[in-house]
Design a protein around this motif. Sequence first.
Motif, short mmCIF file in Angstrom:
data_model
loop_
_atom_site.label_atom_id
_atom_site.label_comp_id
_atom_site.label_asym_id
_atom_site.label_seq_id
_atom_site.Cartn_x
_atom_site.Cartn_y
_atom_site.Cartn_z
N THR A 48 37.65 -81.97 -32.06
CA THR A 48 36.64 -81.36 -32.91
C THR A 48 36.91 -81.76 -34.36
O THR A 48 38.05 -81.64 -34.83
N ILE A 49 35.91 -82.25 -35.07
CA ILE A 49 36.07 -82.60 -36.47
C ILE A 49 36.16 -81.32 -37.30
O ILE A 49 35.30 -80.44 -37.21
N LYS A 50 37.20 -81.21 -38.10
CA LYS A 50 37.40 -80.03 -38.94
C LYS A 50 37.13 -80.31 -40.42
O LYS A 50 36.80 -79.40 -41.17
N ALA A 51 37.31 -81.53 -40.87
CA ALA A 51 37.05 -81.88 -42.25
C ALA A 51 36.86 -83.37 -42.37
O ALA A 51 37.39 -84.14 -41.57
N GLN A 52 36.09 -83.79 -43.36
CA GLN A 52 35.84 -85.22 -43.59
C GLN A 52 35.65 -85.44 -45.08
O GLN A 52 34.97 -84.65 -45.75
N ALA A 53 36.25 -86.50 -45.60
CA ALA A 53 36.11 -86.80 -47.03
C ALA A 53 36.05 -88.30 -47.25
O ALA A 53 36.53 -89.07 -46.43
#
Length: 230
Positions: A225-230
């Motif tokens: 599951t993706i929790k954060a992206q920058a």
Amino acid sequence: DANLLLPFSKMIRIHGLLTNPGAPLIEVVETVAPRVGGQVLLLSTGDVIVFGGNPDGDGANIVEWMNAAGTESGILPISFKGGLTVETVRSPAYGSSVALPSSGDTHRFLLFGGMAPTGGSYLSTIDQDTPYELTVDTSDTSPALTLRPIPLDETTLGLTRRSFFDMDTLDAKRVVLAGGIAGLDTIEGLEGCDPALNNLGQCLRNDAVVIEYTDSSKSNGPSMTIKAQA
């Protein structure tokens, strides 16, 4: 210049660089399958596993092993799960891996990204977008291996499609991926990328992704599951 795409047919392990720098112990083992850019996984037993990097793309040759004493080595049989087979598994080069917390004789590794072999070589352009979970059971003399694909959904597709990138664990459940080089597969914002044409400026990924991971010991099997992206 060194050819990064030239397979090498030896495993070399050096002991004692810190404790005995004047006379370290060097072990050299001939590999069954020549490799380039494979992922080296060190077990708590001292055994070493090399995953992928075989440009023949043969799933039967995807893993080699050397025991802690350096006296035994060779191709290890592997059990494929989750619909994966010896014919469909891809043998990545220049991907990244992290070790998950061990439980007794059971060790798990996450294997992300990397180039897939094409026509017997790694031609620099096609990246792999199927993460794997490798489970290693060390209760016997030779480790027993199980490889499972980690399903991707629309939110994660493309985020693991990279080579020459950094990857590390944040805690027992989360890993972070950062940077790297994209491949020919279409990724939004990187459609013009082709490393074979040396236009690496169009291929560099400047993003970082935090992924929460559930391992295959849970009833649902491995998931991300993706929790954060920058």
